[in-house]
Design a protein around this motif. Sequence first.
Motif, PDB file in Angstrom:
ATOM      1  N   ASP A 199       0.642  -1.199  -0.108  1.00 25.92           N
ATOM      2  CA  ASP A 199       0.111  -0.071  -0.233  1.00 25.92           C
ATOM      3  C   ASP A 199       0.924   1.276  -0.069  1.00 25.92           C
ATOM      4  O   ASP A 199       0.414   2.222  -0.650  1.00 25.92           O
ATOM      5  CB  ASP A 199      -0.827   0.107   1.350  1.00 25.92           C
ATOM      6  CG  ASP A 199      -1.885  -1.196   1.292  1.00 25.92           C
ATOM      7  OD1 ASP A 199      -2.634  -1.125   0.245  1.00 25.92           O
ATOM      8  OD2 ASP A 199      -1.770  -2.039   2.112  1.00 25.92           O
ATOM      9  N   ARG A 256      -0.097  -1.503  -9.474  1.00 26.71           N
ATOM     10  CA  ARG A 256      -0.755  -2.594  -8.871  1.00 26.71           C
ATOM     11  C   ARG A 256      -0.635  -3.890  -9.591  1.00 26.71           C
ATOM     12  O   ARG A 256      -0.412  -4.945  -9.044  1.00 26.71           O
ATOM     13  CB  ARG A 256      -2.379  -2.325  -8.956  1.00 26.71           C
ATOM     14  CG  ARG A 256      -2.790  -1.088  -8.011  1.00 26.71           C
ATOM     15  CD  ARG A 256      -4.161  -0.649  -8.633  1.00 26.71           C
ATOM     16  NE  ARG A 256      -4.728   0.394  -7.883  1.00 26.71           N
ATOM     17  CZ  ARG A 256      -5.733   1.407  -8.174  1.00 26.71           C
ATOM     18  NH1 ARG A 256      -5.998   1.512  -9.414  1.00 26.71           N
ATOM     19  NH2 ARG A 256      -5.647   2.594  -7.347  1.00 26.71           N
ATOM     20  N   ASP A 267       0.966  -6.959  -7.708  1.00 25.81           N
ATOM     21  CA  ASP A 267       0.179  -8.268  -7.518  1.00 25.81           C
ATOM     22  C   ASP A 267       0.923  -9.310  -8.182  1.00 25.81           C
ATOM     23  O   ASP A 267       1.105 -10.359  -7.514  1.00 25.81           O
ATOM     24  CB  ASP A 267      -1.180  -8.353  -8.576  1.00 25.81           C
ATOM     25  CG  ASP A 267      -2.311  -7.125  -8.300  1.00 25.81           C
ATOM     26  OD1 ASP A 267      -2.105  -7.087  -6.858  1.00 25.81           O
ATOM     27  OD2 ASP A 267      -2.898  -6.912  -8.770  1.00 25.81           O
ATOM     28  N   ARG A 294       0.200 -12.380   0.207  1.00 23.74           N
ATOM     29  CA  ARG A 294      -0.815 -11.028   0.289  1.00 23.74           C
ATOM     30  C   ARG A 294      -0.929 -10.732   1.958  1.00 23.74           C
ATOM     31  O   ARG A 294      -1.362 -12.087   2.634  1.00 23.74           O
ATOM     32  CB  ARG A 294      -2.049 -11.323  -0.405  1.00 23.74           C
ATOM     33  CG  ARG A 294      -1.892 -11.812  -1.930  1.00 23.74           C
ATOM     34  CD  ARG A 294      -1.234 -10.656  -2.799  1.00 23.74           C
ATOM     35  NE  ARG A 294      -2.300  -9.522  -2.817  1.00 23.74           N
ATOM     36  CZ  ARG A 294      -2.059  -8.297  -3.348  1.00 23.74           C
ATOM     37  NH1 ARG A 294      -0.785  -7.969  -4.063  1.00 23.74           N
ATOM     38  NH2 ARG A 294      -3.040  -7.432  -3.395  1.00 23.74           N
ATOM     39  N   LEU A 316      -7.705   3.854  -0.410  1.00 25.11           N
ATOM     40  CA  LEU A 316      -7.351   2.381  -0.042  1.00 25.11           C
ATOM     41  C   LEU A 316      -8.281   1.719   0.888  1.00 25.11           C
ATOM     42  O   LEU A 316      -8.768   0.599   0.897  1.00 25.11           O
ATOM     43  CB  LEU A 316      -5.963   2.107   0.059  1.00 25.11           C
ATOM     44  CG  LEU A 316      -4.823   2.042  -1.035  1.00 25.11           C
ATOM     45  CD1 LEU A 316      -3.571   2.357  -0.720  1.00 25.11           C
ATOM     46  CD2 LEU A 316      -4.952   1.021  -2.041  1.00 25.11           C
ATOM     47  N   TRP A 317      -8.298   2.508   2.021  1.00 23.86           N
ATOM     48  CA  TRP A 317      -9.244   2.054   3.015  1.00 23.86           C
ATOM     49  C   TRP A 317     -10.497   1.874   2.758  1.00 23.86           C
ATOM     50  O   TRP A 317     -11.243   0.885   3.078  1.00 23.86           O
ATOM     51  CB  TRP A 317      -8.909   2.892   4.308  1.00 23.86           C
ATOM     52  CG  TRP A 317      -9.754   2.784   5.465  1.00 23.86           C
ATOM     53  CD1 TRP A 317     -10.162   1.649   6.034  1.00 23.86           C
ATOM     54  CD2 TRP A 317     -10.630   4.020   5.964  1.00 23.86           C
ATOM     55  NE1 TRP A 317     -10.986   2.002   7.139  1.00 23.86           N
ATOM     56  CE2 TRP A 317     -11.054   3.378   7.065  1.00 23.86           C
ATOM     57  CE3 TRP A 317     -10.822   5.265   5.821  1.00 23.86           C
ATOM     58  CZ2 TRP A 317     -12.355   3.779   7.704  1.00 23.86           C
ATOM     59  CZ3 TRP A 317     -11.641   5.906   6.612  1.00 23.86           C
ATOM     60  CH2 TRP A 317     -12.353   5.509   7.483  1.00 23.86           C
ATOM     61  N   SER A 327     -11.895   1.302  -0.047  1.00 26.31           N
ATOM     62  CA  SER A 327     -12.260   0.457  -1.184  1.00 26.31           C
ATOM     63  C   SER A 327     -11.996  -1.028  -0.535  1.00 26.31           C
ATOM     64  O   SER A 327     -12.471  -1.965  -1.235  1.00 26.31           O
ATOM     65  CB  SER A 327     -11.212   0.762  -2.317  1.00 26.31           C
ATOM     66  OG  SER A 327      -9.907   0.642  -1.980  1.00 26.31           O
ATOM     67  N   GLN A 328     -11.191  -1.093   0.429  1.00 25.52           N
ATOM     68  CA  GLN A 328     -10.769  -2.456   0.902  1.00 25.52           C
ATOM     69  C   GLN A 328     -10.983  -2.720   2.691  1.00 25.52           C
ATOM     70  O   GLN A 328     -10.099  -2.962   3.239  1.00 25.52           O
ATOM     71  CB  GLN A 328      -9.338  -2.668   0.562  1.00 25.52           C
ATOM     72  CG  GLN A 328      -9.128  -2.924  -1.032  1.00 25.52           C
ATOM     73  CD  GLN A 328      -7.641  -3.320  -1.144  1.00 25.52           C
ATOM     74  OE1 GLN A 328      -7.304  -4.410  -0.930  1.00 25.52           O
ATOM     75  NE2 GLN A 328      -6.880  -2.363  -1.800  1.00 25.52           N
ATOM     76  N   GLN A 375     -12.428  -4.664   4.644  1.00 26.22           N
ATOM     77  CA  GLN A 375     -12.313  -5.726   5.246  1.00 26.22           C
ATOM     78  C   GLN A 375     -10.828  -6.236   5.515  1.00 26.22           C
ATOM     79  O   GLN A 375     -10.399  -6.834   6.297  1.00 26.22           O
ATOM     80  CB  GLN A 375     -12.769  -7.093   4.540  1.00 26.22           C
ATOM     81  CG  GLN A 375     -14.355  -6.862   4.235  1.00 26.22           C
ATOM     82  CD  GLN A 375     -14.883  -6.989   5.357  1.00 26.22           C
ATOM     83  OE1 GLN A 375     -14.700  -7.540   6.391  1.00 26.22           O
ATOM     84  NE2 GLN A 375     -16.041  -6.164   5.461  1.00 26.22           N
ATOM     85  N   ARG A 376     -10.028  -5.507   4.369  1.00 24.22           N
ATOM     86  CA  ARG A 376      -8.430  -5.802   4.771  1.00 24.22           C
ATOM     87  C   ARG A 376      -7.758  -4.789   5.439  1.00 24.22           C
ATOM     88  O   ARG A 376      -6.679  -5.029   6.344  1.00 24.22           O
ATOM     89  CB  ARG A 376      -7.952  -5.996   3.530  1.00 24.22           C
ATOM     90  CG  ARG A 376      -6.137  -6.204   3.534  1.00 24.22           C
ATOM     91  CD  ARG A 376      -5.591  -6.259   2.154  1.00 24.22           C
ATOM     92  NE  ARG A 376      -5.331  -5.184   1.191  1.00 24.22           N
ATOM     93  CZ  ARG A 376      -4.594  -4.343   1.379  1.00 24.22           C
ATOM     94  NH1 ARG A 376      -3.740  -4.182   2.256  1.00 24.22           N
ATOM     95  NH2 ARG A 376      -4.562  -3.480   0.444  1.00 24.22           N
TER      96      ARG A 376
END
Length: 215
Positions: free
Chosen positions: A98, A116, A120, A127, A166-167, A169-170, A172-173
């Motif tokens: 990130d 990205r 990836d 991950r 980022l937070w 959009s994701q 759960q992670r």
Amino acid sequence: MRGRLFSFEGIDGVGKTTQVARVKDWLEQEGYRVQVVREPGGTPWGEAIRDVLLHRASSRDATAEFLLFAAARAELVRAVICPWLDQGGVVLADRYIDSSEAYQGWGGGGDLRLIRLVNDALTEKARPMGTLWLDGVSRGDRSTQDNLESRGKEFFDRVLEGYGVLWQSQPQRIRRIDSNRDQEEVFQSIRVAVDEWLRAQDISPTSARKGGRMS
């Protein structure tokens, strides 16, 4: 991978390194085997790249800068992170994927799609289970700034905007942790998040190591 990876993110001086050390101590007391890594760095080659990026040559080309970070990350994943995860250990990363999006992408204006794509490819087998975003004001000594820290307020405003995107959009992670608090309060918030992630995957110290021996 039997092990689990947790990353710690945020601007410089918000207390990431302190909290990583506290989480390591807590998890080891619970019976987990823990490895701490930092980016850039963690291998001889990575540390050499770190020296260039932070203390020697300064580049304002976000793509060139990202690719140096990516080279260090590739070596760290191959030589340290994946072997540790294969053996069932827990890895705590002081910065990880990130940071590239926030710093070189949002802050530096680099190509987010490229960042990205490369990340990836490099981290397919490594991950993060969870990411702790320490969101707060830097408490660092501004008299000892490195190449990244010396960039202006507008740069860091964009970096923070990137972390926020980022937070959102994701969720759960990525967990947002308010770091403008007492260090003990911050640690307790992090501890709750990490414990929830481990429980959700039914991971105990014994099950994390089952089938493999730690070196």
